[in-house]
Design a protein around this motif. Structure first.
Motif, PDB file in Angstrom:
ATOM      1  N   GLU A 208      -9.129   2.061  -9.799  1.00 40.83           N
ATOM      2  CA  GLU A 208      -8.122   1.763  -8.838  1.00 40.83           C
ATOM      3  C   GLU A 208      -7.887   2.857  -7.584  1.00 40.83           C
ATOM      4  O   GLU A 208      -7.600   2.156  -6.345  1.00 40.83           O
ATOM      5  CB  GLU A 208      -6.589   2.130  -9.681  1.00 40.83           C
ATOM      6  CG  GLU A 208      -5.797   1.831 -10.873  1.00 40.83           C
ATOM      7  CD  GLU A 208      -5.245   2.333 -10.825  1.00 40.83           C
ATOM      8  OE1 GLU A 208      -3.572   1.719 -10.685  1.00 40.83           O
ATOM      9  OE2 GLU A 208      -4.867   3.146 -11.973  1.00 40.83           O
TER      10      GLU A 208
ATOM     11  N   TYR B   7      -8.477   0.861  -3.635  1.00 37.88           N
ATOM     12  CA  TYR B   7      -6.973   1.225  -3.237  1.00 37.88           C
ATOM     13  C   TYR B   7      -7.231   1.776  -1.939  1.00 37.88           C
ATOM     14  O   TYR B   7      -6.889   1.401  -0.582  1.00 37.88           O
ATOM     15  CB  TYR B   7      -6.186   2.335  -4.057  1.00 37.88           C
ATOM     16  CG  TYR B   7      -4.846   2.411  -3.134  1.00 37.88           C
ATOM     17  CD1 TYR B   7      -4.745   1.656  -2.564  1.00 37.88           C
ATOM     18  CD2 TYR B   7      -4.607   3.932  -2.731  1.00 37.88           C
ATOM     19  CE1 TYR B   7      -2.892   1.951  -2.336  1.00 37.88           C
ATOM     20  CE2 TYR B   7      -3.380   4.620  -2.074  1.00 37.88           C
ATOM     21  CZ  TYR B   7      -2.916   3.000  -1.370  1.00 37.88           C
ATOM     22  OH  TYR B   7      -1.189   3.895  -0.602  1.00 37.88           O
TER      23      TYR B   7
ATOM     24  N   LEU C  30      -6.875  -5.645  -6.285  1.00 30.71           N
ATOM     25  CA  LEU C  30      -5.949  -3.974  -7.322  1.00 30.71           C
ATOM     26  C   LEU C  30      -5.203  -4.951  -7.889  1.00 30.71           C
ATOM     27  O   LEU C  30      -4.816  -4.144  -9.112  1.00 30.71           O
ATOM     28  CB  LEU C  30      -5.435  -3.414  -6.155  1.00 30.71           C
ATOM     29  CG  LEU C  30      -4.381  -2.133  -6.344  1.00 30.71           C
ATOM     30  CD1 LEU C  30      -5.709  -1.207  -7.343  1.00 30.71           C
ATOM     31  CD2 LEU C  30      -4.566  -1.764  -5.051  1.00 30.71           C
TER      32      LEU C  30
ATOM     33  N   VAL D  66      -6.464  -6.248  -1.722  1.00 34.37           N
ATOM     34  CA  VAL D  66      -4.886  -5.594  -2.433  1.00 34.37           C
ATOM     35  C   VAL D  66      -4.715  -6.857  -4.002  1.00 34.37           C
ATOM     36  O   VAL D  66      -4.450  -5.995  -4.399  1.00 34.37           O
ATOM     37  CB  VAL D  66      -4.169  -5.762  -1.090  1.00 34.37           C
ATOM     38  CG1 VAL D  66      -2.304  -6.271  -2.085  1.00 34.37           C
ATOM     39  CG2 VAL D  66      -3.659  -4.714  -0.625  1.00 34.37           C
TER      40      VAL D  66
ATOM     41  N   LEU E 251       0.622  -1.242  -0.186  1.00 34.45           N
ATOM     42  CA  LEU E 251       0.188   0.090  -0.621  1.00 34.45           C
ATOM     43  C   LEU E 251       0.574   1.150   0.096  1.00 34.45           C
ATOM     44  O   LEU E 251       0.397   1.972  -0.661  1.00 34.45           O
ATOM     45  CB  LEU E 251      -0.805   0.529   0.992  1.00 34.45           C
ATOM     46  CG  LEU E 251      -2.560  -1.049   1.066  1.00 34.45           C
ATOM     47  CD1 LEU E 251      -2.855  -0.728   2.071  1.00 34.45           C
ATOM     48  CD2 LEU E 251      -3.160  -0.926   0.064  1.00 34.45           C
TER      49      LEU E 251
ATOM     50  N   GLN F 188       2.157   2.374  -3.058  1.00 36.27           N
ATOM     51  CA  GLN F 188       0.933   2.141  -4.552  1.00 36.27           C
ATOM     52  C   GLN F 188       0.205   3.957  -4.016  1.00 36.27           C
ATOM     53  O   GLN F 188      -0.756   4.283  -4.300  1.00 36.27           O
ATOM     54  CB  GLN F 188      -0.415   1.330  -4.251  1.00 36.27           C
ATOM     55  CG  GLN F 188       0.009  -0.019  -4.986  1.00 36.27           C
ATOM     56  CD  GLN F 188       0.364   0.323  -6.533  1.00 36.27           C
ATOM     57  OE1 GLN F 188      -0.792   0.284  -7.219  1.00 36.27           O
ATOM     58  NE2 GLN F 188       1.668  -0.319  -6.315  1.00 36.27           N
TER      59      GLN F 188
END
Length: 341
Positions: free
Chosen positions: A294, A298, A334, A331, A179, A182
């Motif tokens: 996205e 996220y 994604l 996750v 995370l 990203q």
């Protein structure tokens, strides 16, 4: 629903309420279906732990009802019914209730199964926003402040890393590192909402499949559950559809091998939404259609993991690692989605 409350509501709405039965699968508000003579009605008790200002929701819905009545009288908008004093919200002992007409020959879906259902749902959410394109969204109350504020969600994640359960943090190292890697999604989201061609509009903000009414032929009728309707960006609505429609399993699935992206559902969502909304969107917005997914995936992964690190104070849990698994689920979704970009 106890009889004294039923009679008080019947008096307020001036209808012969009878035979209330718990209705639907919603997790936020308490909902009953009941009869009033030949009519079927819905009664809801608003969850004031989630929505601290029920009056704001009521004002929003009445503003929109008036707009639809004036400009698009043929559109089915599920507005709350008026009580005997001309207002639609009934308060008793700090609890708030409202009443809706039940839409005959309609049903909702808890699980999306076909691309046609995805197309129809996306078209209905697109139609709702498109018809309100000339309505000043800033007139609406913010019923859930910062609901889709990704910058705030990342800040809350960082706070949880610093102050949360350190033992849980050690066990979630892989998810945390991903995370953090990203974080550019936060920057891209910030750039999007600040761009001059990204319009703030009336958005639903909760576009799961159960918030669309379908007829007997699986044709979409209208959108429902309008408490989260407030000013926002189209990426909130599209992103939530992409997050919840394109994978065959839900965020509760423990077997991560079952998480994959059905590309035909992405196309169905885009086709359905653009059928109604394409003429309202700038080219810049259209170019960010897939980014919507996205963004929401996220954000939801951040929220689940943040709650896990904070000892499950928001979402709750059914077992010790419930919110960690939910985060792992999102996750994985994604990652699978990004492969398609």
């Amino acid at each position: 629903m106890e009889e004294p409350l039923l009679q008080q509501l019947a008096t307020f709405y001036q209808k012969p309420f009878a035979n209330p039965k718990v209705f639907g699968t919603g997790l936020i508000n308490h909902t009953w279906k009941l009869s009033a003579g030949q009519d079927l009605l819905i009664i809801q008790k608003i969850n004031t732990h989630v929505f601290e200002h029920p009056g704001w929701i009521d004002e929003n819905l009445n503003m929109l009802a008036n707009y639809f009545s004036k400009h698009f009288p043929g559109y089915l908008f599920t507005a709350p019914l008026q009580g005997k004093y001309g207002n639609s919200l009934y308060e008793i002992n700090k609890s708030y209730y409202r009443c809706f007409a039940f839409v005959n020959n309609s049903h909702t879906l808890d699980v999306l199964q076909t691309t046609n259902q995805a197309f129809e749902a996306a078209a209905q959410f697109g139609k709702f926003t498109a018809l309100l394109n000339n309505f000043d969204a800033n007139k609406l109350h913010i019923t859930l402040p910062d609901f889709h504020n990704l910058a705030l969600r990342y800040q809350q994640f960082e706070n949880a890393l610093n102050k949360g359960n350190q033992a849980r943090k050690a066990g979630a190292k892989e998810e945390i590192l991903f995370l953090i890697s990203q974080k550019n999604i936060v920057e891209r989201w910030q750039n999007f909402i600040e761009h001059k061609e990204a319009g703030k509009r009336v958005a639903h903000h909760d576009t799961k499949i159960s918030n669309v009414l379908f007829d007997e032929t699986e044709k979409g009728i209208c959108v429902i559950d309008l408490d989260t309707v407030m000013p926002g960006f189209f990426i909130s609505d599209v992103g939530d559809m992409l997050r919840t429609y394109i994978c065959p399993v839900s965020e509760e699935e423990k077997d991560l091998d079952k998480i994959f992206v059905r590309n035909e559902f992405i196309q169905a969502i885009q086709d359905g939404y653009f059928t109604e909304m394409k003429q309202c969107l700038s080219q810049f917005e259209q170019d960010h259609f897939l980014f919507s997914g996205e963004f929401l995936m996220y954000m939801q992964a951040l929220r689940f993991l943040t709650d896990y690190l904070n000892n499950d104070i928001y979402y709750g849990k059914k077992y010790e690692t419930h919110n960690l698994l939910r985060a792992q689920n999102q996750v994985q979704l994604l990652k699978e989605f990004q492969v398609n970009l």
